[in-house]
Design a protein around this motif. Structure first.
Motif, mmCIF file in Angstrom:
data_model
loop_
_atom_site.group_PDB
_atom_site.id
_atom_site.type_symbol
_atom_site.label_atom_id
_atom_site.label_comp_id
_atom_site.label_asym_id
_atom_site.label_seq_id
_atom_site.Cartn_x
_atom_site.Cartn_y
_atom_site.Cartn_z
ATOM 1 N N GLU A 1 11.060 -20.132 2.046
ATOM 2 C CA GLU A 1 11.607 -18.859 1.558
ATOM 3 C C GLU A 1 10.527 -17.871 1.126
ATOM 4 N N ASP A 2 9.261 -18.293 1.130
ATOM 5 C CA ASP A 2 8.164 -17.369 0.876
ATOM 6 C C ASP A 2 7.763 -16.603 2.140
ATOM 7 N N THR A 3 8.350 -16.981 3.267
ATOM 8 C CA THR A 3 8.055 -16.302 4.529
ATOM 9 C C THR A 3 8.430 -14.831 4.441
ATOM 10 N N ALA A 4 7.462 -13.968 4.739
ATOM 11 C CA ALA A 4 7.675 -12.529 4.628
ATOM 12 C C ALA A 4 6.414 -11.805 5.090
ATOM 13 N N VAL A 5 6.548 -10.494 5.229
ATOM 14 C CA VAL A 5 5.370 -9.646 5.361
ATOM 15 C C VAL A 5 4.962 -9.255 3.943
ATOM 16 N N TYR A 6 3.722 -9.503 3.610
ATOM 17 C CA TYR A 6 3.209 -9.223 2.272
ATOM 18 C C TYR A 6 2.405 -7.912 2.313
ATOM 19 N N PHE A 7 2.740 -7.027 1.386
ATOM 20 C CA PHE A 7 2.107 -5.712 1.319
ATOM 21 C C PHE A 7 1.321 -5.571 0.025
ATOM 22 N N CYS A 8 0.115 -5.063 0.149
ATOM 23 C CA CYS A 8 -0.679 -4.732 -1.020
ATOM 24 C C CYS A 8 -0.295 -3.330 -1.496
ATOM 25 N N ASN A 9 -0.274 -3.157 -2.802
ATOM 26 C CA ASN A 9 0.100 -1.871 -3.381
ATOM 27 C C ASN A 9 -0.909 -1.444 -4.426
ATOM 28 N N PHE A 10 -1.188 -0.138 -4.448
ATOM 29 C CA PHE A 10 -2.055 0.436 -5.475
ATOM 30 C C PHE A 10 -1.320 1.610 -6.091
ATOM 31 N N TYR A 11 -1.114 1.546 -7.398
ATOM 32 C CA TYR A 11 -0.415 2.618 -8.098
ATOM 33 C C TYR A 11 -1.336 3.212 -9.146
ATOM 34 N N LYS A 12 -1.621 4.499 -9.001
ATOM 35 C CA LYS A 12 -2.477 5.196 -9.950
ATOM 36 C C LYS A 12 -1.593 5.883 -10.969
ATOM 37 N N VAL A 13 -1.785 5.527 -12.242
ATOM 38 C CA VAL A 13 -0.913 6.041 -13.287
ATOM 39 C C VAL A 13 -1.002 7.561 -13.392
ATOM 40 N N GLY B 1 -1.094 10.935 -12.107
ATOM 41 C CA GLY B 1 -0.658 11.528 -10.856
ATOM 42 C C GLY B 1 0.436 10.744 -10.165
ATOM 43 N N LYS B 2 0.699 9.524 -10.685
ATOM 44 C CA LYS B 2 1.749 8.656 -10.121
ATOM 45 C C LYS B 2 1.590 8.503 -8.608
ATOM 46 N N GLU B 3 0.376 8.256 -8.173
ATOM 47 C CA GLU B 3 0.114 8.087 -6.744
ATOM 48 C C GLU B 3 0.356 6.631 -6.338
ATOM 49 N N ASN B 4 0.956 6.469 -5.202
ATOM 50 C CA ASN B 4 1.354 5.135 -4.731
ATOM 51 C C ASN B 4 0.836 4.929 -3.314
ATOM 52 N N TYR B 5 0.118 3.844 -3.095
ATOM 53 C CA TYR B 5 -0.454 3.558 -1.785
ATOM 54 C C TYR B 5 -0.071 2.144 -1.346
ATOM 55 N N TRP B 6 0.049 1.978 -0.016
ATOM 56 C CA TRP B 6 0.432 0.683 0.557
ATOM 57 C C TRP B 6 -0.556 0.262 1.637
ATOM 58 N N GLY B 7 -0.764 -1.027 1.725
ATOM 59 C CA GLY B 7 -1.508 -1.577 2.836
ATOM 60 C C GLY B 7 -0.603 -1.718 4.058
ATOM 61 N N GLN B 8 -1.192 -2.202 5.144
ATOM 62 C CA GLN B 8 -0.446 -2.276 6.405
ATOM 63 C C GLN B 8 0.453 -3.505 6.475
ATOM 64 N N GLY B 9 0.235 -4.453 5.589
ATOM 65 C CA GLY B 9 1.052 -5.666 5.556
ATOM 66 C C GLY B 9 0.400 -6.811 6.320
#
Length: 117
Positions: free
Chosen positions: A88-100, A102-110
């Motif tokens: 059940e851990d099978t999935a696409v895992y995405f990295c996330n970076f959130y800058k407080v 400016g509330k900027e949100n970035y994602w990796g490609q998975g």
């Protein structure tokens, strides 16, 4: 801007381990939170674990005691050590970076994680 590069996914048998890495580059300063989210097949993206710039961690209940998130400030890299993996851990895992600020949100490609039973 922040760029995220993930690595470490793959195929593993149930009970096995994997370590994911996420290297961040760009405007990395101030207060931020980095983490991992995952999206199982046919489901919505969900939180796995996060770590703040101050080192505070947070985990989804489903991974507590099995996964560990950590970071190397010198390398601007976040790691997710995944032990006792389950199908059940099978999935696409995405990295996330959130800058407080400016509330900027970035994602990796998975990166795909597949756990066979």
């Amino acid at each position: 801007q922040v760029q995220l590069v993930e690595s470490g996914g793959g195929l593993v048998q149930s009970g096995g381990s994997l370590r994911l890495s996420c290297a961040a580059a760009g405007s990395i300063f101030g207060l931020y939170r980095m983490g991992w989210y995952r999206q199982p097949p046919g489901e919505q993206r969900e939180l796995v674990a996060t770590i703040t710039s101050g080192g505070t961690t947070n985990y989804a209940d489903s991974v507590k005691g099995r996964f560990t998130i950590s970071k190397d400030n010198a390398k601007n890299t976040v790691y997710l050590q995944m032990n006792s993996l389950k199908p059940e851990d099978t999935a696409v895992y995405f990295c996330n970076f959130y800058k407080v600020l400016g509330k900027e949100n970035y994602w990796g490609q998975g990166t795909q994680v597949t756990v066979s039973s």
